[in-house]
Design an enzyme around this catalytic site. Structure first.
Site, short mmCIF file in Angstrom:
data_model
loop_
_atom_site.label_atom_id
_atom_site.label_comp_id
_atom_site.label_asym_id
_atom_site.label_seq_id
_atom_site.Cartn_x
_atom_site.Cartn_y
_atom_site.Cartn_z
N HIS A 4 0.85 -1.19 0.00
CA HIS A 4 0.00 0.00 0.00
C HIS A 4 0.89 1.24 0.00
O HIS A 4 1.97 1.25 0.59
CB HIS A 4 -0.91 0.00 1.23
CG HIS A 4 -1.97 1.05 1.19
ND1 HIS A 4 -1.72 2.37 1.51
CD2 HIS A 4 -3.29 0.99 0.86
CE1 HIS A 4 -2.83 3.07 1.39
NE2 HIS A 4 -3.79 2.26 0.98
N GLU B 63 -3.54 2.41 -7.17
CA GLU B 63 -3.90 3.53 -6.32
C GLU B 63 -3.00 4.71 -6.64
O GLU B 63 -1.84 4.74 -6.22
CB GLU B 63 -3.83 3.15 -4.84
CG GLU B 63 -2.68 2.24 -4.45
CD GLU B 63 -2.45 2.21 -2.95
OE1 GLU B 63 -3.40 2.44 -2.20
OE2 GLU B 63 -1.30 1.99 -2.55
#
EC number: 5.3.1.1
Length: 250
Positions: free
Chosen positions: A95, A167
């Site tokens: 992430h 992302e």
């Protein structure tokens, strides 16, 4: 045909009472009919509660991180086998917050993805560019570099049991969102890059979008042909908002 997937990343939020209330509400809402696969990723300390809270529901659960070591003297780390013991179906690796705040490298992220697969946990491998990288027009190079770390370590077959999440870092927690067209462009790039090595795996690969997805923009984003669901942050802490996103996915 790819089954859409929506994953709620709770980040460092929640309490036992709040989690119970959220999941009870979410379970009721899901009974209204959601065809997408759904999962939540709470903080480590709440994973043990998930089995009892989600028993009999359609909602799976996973972790937000794991160690790239399988066992040993690594104080504070969580082994892949421990997550398997707690029934995790998924684990988020790489992430952007892990990459930027904790210095996780492409190679480390790739190692984490592979050790997760060894215990039959599906890694959700996050890739994406910063605002500076987008403005420099190097999004393609950045995303390919991040993907190549996995491909070079384990080969394209590793993606048969993995999920990719795009992302754009400039759209996480900022209120800014990539337009559906911007997101689709990168998702198509990811699929075509994998297809160079194996078109069949590329066609079946789930590619999620993560970056300020809300109930009011989910339908447009998830209608794009190469966007197969979402990795949802803040909106996953609101049962009705999360349901709206899940319904938009399928």
């Amino acid at each position: 045909m790819r089954t859409p997937l929506v994953v709620g990343n709770w980040k460092m939020n929640g309490s036992r009472a709040a989690n119970r209330a959220l999941l009870e509400s979410m379970r009721k809402e899901m009974e209204a009919g959601v065809t997408a696969e759904v999962a939540v990723c709470p903080p480590f300390v709440y994973l043990a509660d998930m089995e009892s809270l989600l028993q009999g529901s359609v909602i799976n659960w996973g972790a937000q991180n794991l160690s790239h070591h399988e066992v040993g003297a690594y104080t504070g780390e969580i082994a892949p086998s421990m997550l398997a013991d707690l029934g995790c179906r998924f684990v988020i690796v790489g992430h952007s917050e892990r990459r930027t705040l904790y210095g996780e490298t492409d190679s480390l992220v790739a190692e984490k993805a592979i050790v997760a697969q060894k215990v039959n946990i599906i890694p959700i491998i996050c890739v994406g560019e910063t605002l500076q990288e987008r403005e420099q027009n190097i999004t393609e190079q950045v995303v390919k570099r991040q993907l190549n770390a996995v491909l070079e370590l384990a080969g394209v077959n590793a993606l048969e049991k993995a999920v990719i999440a795009y992302e754009p870092i400039w759209a996480i927690g900022t209120g800014r969102t990539a337009t559906p067209e911007q997101a689709q462009e990168v998702h198509a790039l990811i699929r075509s890059h994998v297809a160079i090595q194996n078109s069949g795996i590329a066609e079946e690969l789930l590619i999620l979008y993560g970056g300020s997805v809300k109930g009011n923009n989910a339908a447009e984003l998830l209608a794009m042909p190469d966007i197969d669901g979402g990795l949802i942050g803040g909106a996953s802490l609101d049962a009705k908002e999360f349901l709206t996103i899940c319904q938009a996915a399928g």
